[in-house]
Design an enzyme around this catalytic site. Structure first.
Site, PDB file in Angstrom:
ATOM      1  N   GLU A 173      39.200  32.532  41.606  1.00 43.60           N
ATOM      2  CA  GLU A 173      38.187  33.596  41.586  1.00 43.60           C
ATOM      3  C   GLU A 173      37.820  34.052  40.168  1.00 43.60           C
ATOM      4  O   GLU A 173      37.520  35.212  39.942  1.00 43.60           O
ATOM      5  CB  GLU A 173      38.598  34.785  42.465  1.00 43.60           C
ATOM      6  CG  GLU A 173      38.553  34.463  43.941  1.00 43.60           C
ATOM      7  CD  GLU A 173      38.416  35.686  44.841  1.00 43.60           C
ATOM      8  OE1 GLU A 173      38.179  36.799  44.328  1.00 43.60           O
ATOM      9  OE2 GLU A 173      38.551  35.520  46.071  1.00 43.60           O
ATOM     10  N   HIS A 233      45.645  40.622  44.780  1.00 43.66           N
ATOM     11  CA  HIS A 233      46.670  39.624  45.078  1.00 43.66           C
ATOM     12  C   HIS A 233      47.885  39.835  44.181  1.00 43.66           C
ATOM     13  O   HIS A 233      47.764  40.341  43.059  1.00 43.66           O
ATOM     14  CB  HIS A 233      46.147  38.204  44.837  1.00 43.66           C
ATOM     15  CG  HIS A 233      45.165  37.725  45.842  1.00 43.66           C
ATOM     16  ND1 HIS A 233      45.390  36.660  46.683  1.00 43.66           N
ATOM     17  CD2 HIS A 233      43.920  38.174  46.157  1.00 43.66           C
ATOM     18  CE1 HIS A 233      44.339  36.455  47.452  1.00 43.66           C
ATOM     19  NE2 HIS A 233      43.428  37.371  47.148  1.00 43.66           N
TER      20      HIS A 233
END
Length: 512
Positions: A224, A493
């Site tokens: 990402e 995360h």
């Protein structure tokens, strides 16, 4: 180096590509700012304390919309220039920075060597899109991420793989067979909770929850890193520590069945060892919002040393799979395709006599090993070809394994606001229940039937490895697997780390 740094074969094509991007930028910026009007939980709290804040969207929204409309003619011209350039663009950029400090060259036969890997989803999307994950301030976050990835490279240390000192998982209420020796206790602030216990299956393992990233990480694999500016800035921040960086990975423009890719793959790889070859391939199957990004597989071959005049090489495969929870079959198809591409890359680039030290497959797989809704992916072929250090089998993880996906609505709360606080919170089952995303059903809804079971949370970030089938000269041992809280406040995360100890097999050791 075999790899050239520019993704274009000449400056003319590179200049035309940049011109197309400049023409597209005003529309891109206006659209991003419109999406950026969405509030994060922090901004919502700030608005309650400031009466002027509600007027922001009412005033700036129409102005941004007008700018978007006015910039469309230039954007159309830029698109007509930008799209054809994709055919000439190699699907990644490469940076080679000559450093004064190089990793020690590994010579075989000889002693063993440890290699350290880190994988993390850093959610570096344009600000407006990052808001959907309750994150914003991309420019500030990328600076913090770069600093945190490199700040502890020389300060932390790891226990010996044969010392039997491992994380004791408090969620299972395990007890020690004997009191720990004084020298086995940890006193460093923010260090991992390490307790000496018998090294028996189910009671202990090479797992830890840690604040800092491991020291001297050899390979950093990120997902990402979608924003090109963020990728370039991150490359600049990491280049003093990593000599070889592959970034801006992905194929833009028209791909497959007339799908336009407006975002790259988000993959980013930094290596302390020379990159011999790199290849990216875009997954053909996708749907929904994921079809706008060029998710795929990045495969890299690195040179680690020499053995009897032949190369010692390693292979890394980094990926980010399809996100929508209901599309399990797409994720399985992508994994199957990724396995085929990884093997094809190795078959193409492995030379006769090469010693393959490691073969790693990592990334954000977007499925876990605890949700009933992820049953199809949990039995995929990849878990027969590669080993998952955190996994016993389908729907069963090691006692020390925890989830890596945070509850994005709560990532700014005080209990998880710093790396140290996030670590302390995740060490308690109640903290994991509150701040980690829980098991889901096939349609993505929470699985209420899992409420009474021990709470690991959704572990969707993986580092898998395998001993290469053609290599019998090395043995592989997992020295440590880490759940790293250093990115608290920067991502939704938890990063993961793996240390592999490679030793010469007995027949090699006899030659020393």
């Amino acid at each position: 180096m075999v790899l050239r740094e520019s993704p274009f074969p000449n400056r003319l094509l590179s200049g035309l590509y940049s011109l197309g991007q400049y023409l597209l930028f005003p529309s891109y910026w206006a659209a991003d700012c419109l999406l950026n009007l969405r509030e994060t939980t922090v901004e919502r709290q700030q608005r309650r304390c400031c009466r002027c804040c509600p007027l922001r969207a009412l005033v700036t929204g129409p102005l941004l919309l007008l700018l978007l409309i006015l910039s469309m003619p230039g954007a159309l011209l830029g698109l007509l220039l930008w799209l054809p350039m994709q055919a000439a663009r190699r699907p990644f950029a490469y940076k080679h920075n000559v450093l004064s400090r190089h990793p020690e060259v590994w010579e075989l036969p000889g002693t063993g060597k440890v290699f350290s890997f880190v994988s993390a989803n850093v959610c570096l999307l344009p600000n407006g899109l990052a808001k959907f994950s309750n994150l914003g301030q991309m420019k500030q976050r990328v600076a913090r991420i770069g600093q945190r990835l490199t700040q502890g490279k020389a300060s932390a240390s790891f226990a010996s793989p044969r010392s039997s000192q491992f994380l004791l998982p408090t969620k299972y209420g395990a007890t020690m067979a004997s009191p720990p020796r004084p020298e086995s206790r940890t006193h460093c602030p923010g260090a991992s909770v390490v307790i000496e216990v018998p090294d028996r299956e189910g009671e202990a393992g090479p797992g830890e929850i840690s604040v800092p990233f491991p020291p001297d990480v050899d390979f950093v694999c990120l997902q990402e890193v979608f924003d090109q500016r963020a990728g370039a800035h991150l490359c600049q921040l990491l280049s003093p520590f990593y000599e070889h960086i592959v970034y801006d990975v992905g194929a833009y423009g028209l791909q497959g069945c007339c799908t336009i890719k407006v975002l790259n793959s988000g993959l980013f790889l930094a290596s302390r060892y020379p990159v011999l070859a790199a290849q990216y391939r875009c997954y053909p199957k996708c749907s929904g919002e994921d079809a706008l990004s060029a998710k795929g597989l990045l495969s890299v071959q690195v040179q680690l040393g020499a053995a009897h005049g032949q190369r010692i090489v390693g292979y890394l495969n980094c990926t980010h799979l399809h996100a929508p929870a209901a599309d399990a079959q797409i994720r399985c198809d992508q994994l199957t395709q990724g396995l085929f591409w990884a093997q094809l890359f190795q078959d193409t680039h492995t030379q006769r006599g090469d010693v393959v030290a490691f073969d790693v497959f990592c990334g954000d797989f977007n499925f876990d090993n605890c949700s009933s809704g992820d049953e199809l992916e949990q039995t995929h072929e990849i878990f027969r070809q590669y080993q998952d250090p955190c996994r016993v089998g389908p729907r069963q993880d090691r006692p020390w394994a925890i989830g890596t996906l945070l509850n994005y609505l709560r990532i700014h709360e005080e209990a998880v606001s710093t790396p140290e606080k996030l670590k302390r919170t995740l060490e308690q089952e109640e903290g994991r229940r509150t701040y980690l995303a829980g098991p889901i059903l096939q349609d993505g809804r929470p699985d209420s039937s899992a409420a009474g079971s021990p709470w690991e949370g959704r572990r969707i970030d993986y580092i898998l490895y395998r001993e290469h089938p053609t290599t019998i000269s090395l043995t592989t041992e997992v020295e440590k697997f880490s759940f790293i809280t250093q990115l608290a406040g920067c991502s939704d995360h938890v990063a993961v780390g793996l240390r592999l100890l490679l030793n010469p097999a007995p027949q090699w050791q006899q030659q020393v």
